[in-house]
Design an enzyme around this catalytic site. Sequence first.
Site, short mmCIF file in Angstrom:
data_model
loop_
_atom_site.label_atom_id
_atom_site.label_comp_id
_atom_site.label_asym_id
_atom_site.label_seq_id
_atom_site.Cartn_x
_atom_site.Cartn_y
_atom_site.Cartn_z
N TYR A 81 0.84 -1.20 0.00
CA TYR A 81 0.00 0.00 0.00
C TYR A 81 0.88 1.25 0.00
O TYR A 81 1.80 1.36 0.80
CB TYR A 81 -0.91 0.01 1.23
N PHE A 111 -5.51 9.53 -3.21
CA PHE A 111 -4.25 9.04 -3.79
C PHE A 111 -3.88 7.79 -3.02
O PHE A 111 -3.60 7.84 -1.83
CB PHE A 111 -3.13 10.07 -3.67
N GLU A 112 -3.88 6.67 -3.70
CA GLU A 112 -3.36 5.44 -3.13
C GLU A 112 -2.92 4.54 -4.27
O GLU A 112 -3.53 4.51 -5.33
CB GLU A 112 -4.40 4.74 -2.24
N ILE A 113 -1.82 3.85 -4.04
CA ILE A 113 -1.35 2.85 -5.00
C ILE A 113 -1.36 1.53 -4.25
O ILE A 113 -0.70 1.39 -3.21
CB ILE A 113 0.06 3.18 -5.53
#
Length: 335
Positions: free
Chosen positions: A182, A238-240
């Site tokens: 994450y 915003f998250e990857i």
Amino acid sequence: MAYDDSILKFGIKPYKKSIISPYTEHSGKNTRREKAAFLAFARNSDLYRMRKTIRQIEDRFNKNYNYPYVFLSNSPFSYEFIKGIQAMTESEVQFGLVEGEAWGRPSWIDKEKAETEKRESKYMNGKIEEYRWQCRAHSGHIFNHPLLDGKEYYWRIESGSKYSCDIDYDPFKFMKANGIVYGFNMAPIEDLRTVRTLLNSTKDFILNNKDMIPKSNLLDFVLDEQGLYNGCHFWSNFEIVKLEFFRSPEYTAYFKHLDLAGGMFYERWCDGPIHTMATSIFLNKTQVHYFEDIGYYFPALGNCPSRPDTKTKCICDPKKSFGNRHKCILHWKTL
């Protein structure tokens, strides 16, 4: 409610490991891509804000990688929206619907209780029913959408967000090389009126599923010295994410537990705090990464890198950046 200190222990420190630096990679269109995509939930009314966001993503990063985009909505996209988005990128763009079980208020929710909360709420978006539906979809369903089949990662984007720095490496490759599950960019404090019982529901889950909870975790990040929720959460616009995590039996069980508790309607639990609680109980710090080097702004909070090796890649002013000086980010750096 009492809980087991051996499971919910404040002060657990994860082991350390070296990180492979992302700053040595030379990017280019011929670089092999990961099985990844940009993911956005949007509506037709978001077209021009989203076009601006995509232009920045393309200029700052994706012109060298051509990662595809997946756009989802609860209603069909218009011809104008589809063409307007496709015109902004050379990458593949797919459009899909979020519907059925993934959208709406579940049948087990007490309608009167939910309506009372909505009517009496004094917090942001508290009176907007569809906002709760969207939070629920992001928390438990969108990552299982068929358009993400075969993907290993998604990078969530939001209309109106701004990217102010060149990204001259591949964050997906960086995550894969370092075993990161994450990635986040900002971590503000949630309005505690919206998550009044989220920690208690999480404790209940932990006590009933001790076999799922690793001994090394990130509970330090979300608990204060009294063991109460401090409100810190990864801002999920915003998250990857490694999709395997959200699709795992552990996360699925946790989401179902929260879904049945009804806090998305009886309060206003949203995907940011839910994703954060999940990462805090299931992951350790080596599996979560703060993308401090990515300049990002989403109203009304921004992160502007201040490291010497990133300043020349950015157009933002580090002295005016708030996100990287926020108390939750400072707290993160001490873990």
